[in-house]
Design a protein around this motif. Structure first.
Motif, PDB file in Angstrom:
ATOM      1  N   LYS A   7       7.056   2.507 -21.701  1.00 53.56           N
ATOM      2  CA  LYS A   7       7.521   2.985 -22.994  1.00 53.56           C
ATOM      3  C   LYS A   7       6.694   2.417 -24.139  1.00 53.56           C
ATOM      4  CE  LYS A   7      12.245   3.615 -21.344  1.00 53.56           C
ATOM      5  NZ  LYS A   7      13.667   3.195 -21.477  1.00 53.56           N
ATOM      6  N   ASN A   9       3.691   2.275 -26.590  1.00 55.63           N
ATOM      7  CA  ASN A   9       2.867   3.352 -27.130  1.00 55.63           C
ATOM      8  C   ASN A   9       1.509   2.813 -27.540  1.00 55.63           C
ATOM      9  OD1 ASN A   9       5.005   5.362 -27.045  1.00 55.63           O
ATOM     10  ND2 ASN A   9       5.938   4.229 -28.723  1.00 55.63           N
ATOM     11  N   GLN A  16      -2.871   9.349 -30.589  1.00 53.80           N
ATOM     12  CA  GLN A  16      -2.295   8.892 -29.332  1.00 53.80           C
ATOM     13  C   GLN A  16      -3.381   8.734 -28.271  1.00 53.80           C
ATOM     14  OE1 GLN A  16       0.597  11.561 -27.703  1.00 53.80           O
ATOM     15  NE2 GLN A  16       1.179  10.205 -26.033  1.00 53.80           N
ATOM     16  N   ASN A 263       8.726   3.099 -31.821  1.00 56.13           N
ATOM     17  CA  ASN A 263       8.556   4.541 -31.614  1.00 56.13           C
ATOM     18  C   ASN A 263       8.322   5.301 -32.912  1.00 56.13           C
ATOM     19  OD1 ASN A 263       8.813   4.489 -28.798  1.00 56.13           O
ATOM     20  ND2 ASN A 263      11.047   4.535 -28.917  1.00 56.13           N
ATOM     21  N   PHE A 266       4.816   4.762 -34.095  1.00 64.87           N
ATOM     22  CA  PHE A 266       3.928   5.545 -33.244  1.00 64.87           C
ATOM     23  C   PHE A 266       3.929   7.012 -33.649  1.00 64.87           C
ATOM     24  CE2 PHE A 266       3.389   8.063 -29.284  1.00 64.87           C
ATOM     25  CZ  PHE A 266       2.059   7.751 -29.036  1.00 64.87           C
ATOM     26  N   LYS A 267       5.118   7.544 -33.985  1.00 62.46           N
ATOM     27  CA  LYS A 267       5.219   8.955 -34.360  1.00 62.46           C
ATOM     28  C   LYS A 267       4.415   9.260 -35.625  1.00 62.46           C
ATOM     29  CE  LYS A 267       9.780   9.727 -32.300  1.00 62.46           C
ATOM     30  NZ  LYS A 267      11.230   9.929 -32.586  1.00 62.46           N
ATOM     31  N   GLU A 270       0.630   9.089 -34.098  1.00 64.97           N
ATOM     32  CA  GLU A 270       0.210   9.625 -32.807  1.00 64.97           C
ATOM     33  C   GLU A 270      -0.681  10.855 -32.938  1.00 64.97           C
ATOM     34  OE1 GLU A 270       3.221  11.332 -30.294  1.00 64.97           O
ATOM     35  OE2 GLU A 270       4.555  11.685 -31.996  1.00 64.97           O
TER      36      GLU A 270
END
Length: 344
Positions: A7, A9, A16, A263, A266-267, A270
Motif C-alpha cells: 500500500k 505509494n 506514479q 494516499n 499521492f493522489k 500521481e
C-alpha cells in the motif's frame, strides 16, 4: 510491478511509478546516475516502531514494511534515504535535535542492514545488537537554511487556502477562491506555489477528502500542527520527486523516487507530468508544474482549460523574475493568517 501488493505509494517527477528493478538500477549507475528512494516521515516512523518494538509495534502495517525490506534485500545497490523526513521529525523551534536525528538514523540503518530472514522472524534486539557511541559529531551543519524558506512559504500558502475555505466551499465559490489564491500568491507572496495550488484545486473543486490536509475539522494548535505537517509533505514532494532540483542542490547526479504512505498526497501527484519548470535564480526556491489530469466536481472542463491558459501566461510573464525570500514579510503574513484561522 515491484510494489504491486504493497500500500506504499511511489512517484517521481513523471508521476506514479513502480520502484526500479535491478536492470534500471544498473543502467543508472552505468550512466553515472545514482538512484535514491526517499522515505516520507510516516514510513520512517513505522520502520522505527517495528525496530524498537518488533511484533508489539502498534499502528503499523507489517506487510508494508516487510515488502519494503524484501525489496531492499532483492535490490542491494539502491540507496534509501530518510534525510528529509528526519529534518521534519527532528526539528523543533527552528533547530534540529541532533541526538534524536542520530537515534532515528541508527534504526533506519539497522533496518537496511539486518538480514531479511532475521527481520521476518523478529529475532533481533536493537539495543542488544547495535553498539552506539553517544558522542555525536556535528555532521549536519545547518540544513534548515535550505528548507526554511520553502516550508515557511508553503505554510503561509496553506494558511491562505484554509482562510479562503473558511469563507465557503460551495460550488459557486470554487472559481473565485482559486482566482483569489492565484492573485494572492503572485501579488502578496510573490511566488507561485504549484503543489499547494493543486491541493487547493482539490479542496475548492469539491474533493472533500482533501480538506483534512488543511485541518478543516481541527481547531487552534491542532490546525497549526496539521498545516505544518502538510507543508513538510509539500516540501518532500517538491524536492525528493524532482531529480533535477535535488541534483543541483546536492551536487550529485540523482534519479529520485519518493515513497509515501499518505494516499491523499499521492493522489495530488500521481498523475503529474513535469512539463515546465522554472526556478527563481540559482537557489532553486520556486517551481512551476503544469498538468490538467484531475477531476473536480465543482469545476467544469472549460474553466480548467481557461485556468491552465491563465497559469501558463503567468509563467511566461514571470519566467525571468528573480525571487528573493523576505523572511520578515512572510512571518508577518503568517501571523495575520494564523489570526484569521483561529491559531493563537
Amino acid at each position: 510491478m515491484i510494489f504491486k501488493n504493497s500500500k506504499y505509494n511511489c512517484f517521481t517527477e513523471k508521476g506514479q511509478s513502480d520502484l526500479p528493478d535491478n536492470e534500471f538500477i544498473k543502467d543508472c549507475f552505468q550512466k553515472g546516475i545514482e538512484p535514491v528512494i526517499y522515505l516520507d516521515s510516516c514510513v520512517c516512523l513505522h520502520i522505527i516502531r517495528v525496530i524498537d518494538h518488533r511484533r508489539s509495534a502498534e499502528n503499523v502495517d507489517f506487510s508494508k514494511i516487510i515488502a519494503l525490506k524484501e525489496y531492499i534485500d532483492k535490490h542491494p545497490d539502491i540507496k534509501i534515504s530518510p534525510f528529509f523526513a528526519f529534518l521534519e521529525l527532528c526539528t523543533k523551534n527552528g533547530a534540529i535535535d541532533k541526538e534524536k536525528f542520530q537515534d532515528f538514523k541508527l534504526r533506519i540503518d539497522f533496518f537496511e542492514q539486518i538480514p531479511l530472514k532475521v527481520f521476518r522472524k523478529f529475532k533481533y534486539d536493537f539495543h542488544r545488537d547495535i553498539f552506539v557511541f553517544r558522542n555525536i559529531a556535528d555532521i549536519l551543519g545547518n540544513p534548515l537554511e535550505v528548507v526554511d524558506q520553502v516550508v515557511n512559504n508553503s505554510y503561509c500558502t496553506l494558511l491562505k487556502v484554509r482562510s479562503l475555505a473558511l469563507n465557503g466551499l460551495t460550488k459557486n465559490m470554487a472559481e473565485d477562491n482559486l482566482s483569489l489564491l492565484t492573485d494572492w500568491m503572485i501579488n502578496s507572496l510573490n511566488i507561485f506555489r504549484g503543489s499547494e495550488y493543486k491541493l487547493a484545486m482539490h479542496i475548492f473543486g469539491g474533493n472533500t477528502e482533501f480538506r483534512k490536509m488543511i485541518g478543516m475539522d481541527s481547531k487552534g494548535a491542532n490546525v497549526k500542527k496539521k498545516l505544518i505537517g502538510t507543508a513538510w509533505d509539500m516540501f518532500h514532494t517538491k524536492f525528493t520527486a524532482n531529480s533535477f532540483r535535488l541534483s543541483e542542490i546536492l551536487q550529485r547526479n540523482i534519479y529520485s523516487f519518493f515513497l509515501t504512505s499518505d494516499n491523499n498526497l499521492f493522489k495530488i501527484f500521481e498523475n503529474l507530468s513535469l512539463e515546465v519548470i522554472k526556478d527563481g535564480g540559482d537557489d532553486f526556491v520556486s517551481s512551476f508544474i503544469m498538468t490538467s489530469d484531475f477531476s473536480y466536481p465543482h469545476l467544469d472542463e472549460s474553466f480548467i482549460d481557461r485556468n491552465n491558459e491563465k497559469l501558463f501566461e503567468i509563467f511566461l510573464d514571470r519566467r525571468n523574475q528573480q525571487y528573493i525570500y523576505d523572511k520578515v514579510k512572510v512571518d508577518k503574513m503568517i501571523a495575520e493568517l494564523e489570526f484569521e484561522n483561529g491559531i493563537n
